[in-house]
Scaffold this motif. Structure first.
Motif, mmCIF file in Angstrom:
data_model
loop_
_atom_site.group_PDB
_atom_site.id
_atom_site.type_symbol
_atom_site.label_atom_id
_atom_site.label_comp_id
_atom_site.label_asym_id
_atom_site.label_seq_id
_atom_site.Cartn_x
_atom_site.Cartn_y
_atom_site.Cartn_z
ATOM 1 N N SER A 1 0.913 -26.581 33.281
ATOM 2 C CA SER A 1 0.898 -27.232 34.597
ATOM 3 C C SER A 1 2.183 -26.933 35.363
ATOM 4 N N GLY A 2 3.306 -27.016 34.685
ATOM 5 C CA GLY A 2 4.583 -26.708 35.327
ATOM 6 C C GLY A 2 4.673 -25.266 35.771
ATOM 7 N N ALA A 3 4.178 -24.366 34.949
ATOM 8 C CA ALA A 3 4.208 -22.936 35.306
ATOM 9 C C ALA A 3 3.322 -22.655 36.516
ATOM 10 N N LEU A 4 2.168 -23.294 36.578
ATOM 11 C CA LEU A 4 1.282 -23.079 37.722
ATOM 12 C C LEU A 4 1.883 -23.633 39.008
ATOM 13 N N VAL A 5 2.517 -24.778 38.931
ATOM 14 C CA VAL A 5 3.170 -25.347 40.115
ATOM 15 C C VAL A 5 4.324 -24.442 40.556
ATOM 16 N N ALA A 6 5.109 -23.971 39.595
ATOM 17 C CA ALA A 6 6.245 -23.103 39.924
ATOM 18 C C ALA A 6 5.787 -21.768 40.507
ATOM 19 N N SER A 7 4.665 -21.254 40.003
ATOM 20 C CA SER A 7 4.191 -19.962 40.500
ATOM 21 C C SER A 7 3.677 -20.055 41.935
ATOM 22 N N GLN A 8 3.323 -21.254 42.382
ATOM 23 C CA GLN A 8 2.826 -21.425 43.745
ATOM 24 C C GLN A 8 3.942 -21.724 44.747
ATOM 25 N N SER A 9 5.139 -21.993 44.271
ATOM 26 C CA SER A 9 6.207 -22.412 45.182
ATOM 27 C C SER A 9 6.577 -21.317 46.186
ATOM 28 N N GLY A 10 6.623 -20.081 45.746
ATOM 29 C CA GLY A 10 6.929 -18.975 46.655
ATOM 30 C C GLY A 10 5.854 -18.808 47.713
ATOM 31 N N LEU A 11 4.617 -18.936 47.299
ATOM 32 C CA LEU A 11 3.500 -18.815 48.229
ATOM 33 C C LEU A 11 3.517 -19.960 49.242
ATOM 34 N N ARG A 12 3.817 -21.169 48.760
ATOM 35 C CA ARG A 12 3.899 -22.323 49.656
ATOM 36 C C ARG A 12 4.998 -22.139 50.699
#
Length: 88
Positions: free
Chosen positions: A65-76
């Motif tokens: 879950s943490g990895a998925l949230v972190a991977s979306q931060s750049g896109l956000r």
């Protein structure tokens, strides 16, 4: 407010928003699967038989879950930047 004259910026913003929405749907699906698995472990009482595996399952849930949230931060942040540019 001035309208952004670059039509490719709007297209790329829409593309990035679609990618972000897809990534969030994938994240939600994976989290739901883990929640169902953990709930089944608890309801069926299997967690008592193999506590180490149960704890590792929870750790895996938190890590993924943490990895998925972190991977979306750049896109956000890119979506927010483009939205700000198109609104100016």
């Amino acid at each position: 407010m001035m309208e952004n004259k670059n039509p490719s910026a709007k297209a790329s913003l829409e593309t990035l928003q679609a990618k972000l929405k897809t990534a969030q749907a994938v994240q939600f699906s994976i989290m739901c699967i883990f929640v169902i698995i953990i709930l089944l472990w608890v309801v069926l009482g299997v967690w008592q038989d193999n506590l180490v595996l149960f704890i590792s399952q929870i750790a895996m849930f938190v890590a993924i879950s943490g990895a998925l949230v972190a991977s979306q931060s750049g896109l956000r942040s890119e979506v927010k930047r483009l939205e700000k540019e198109t609104n100016e």
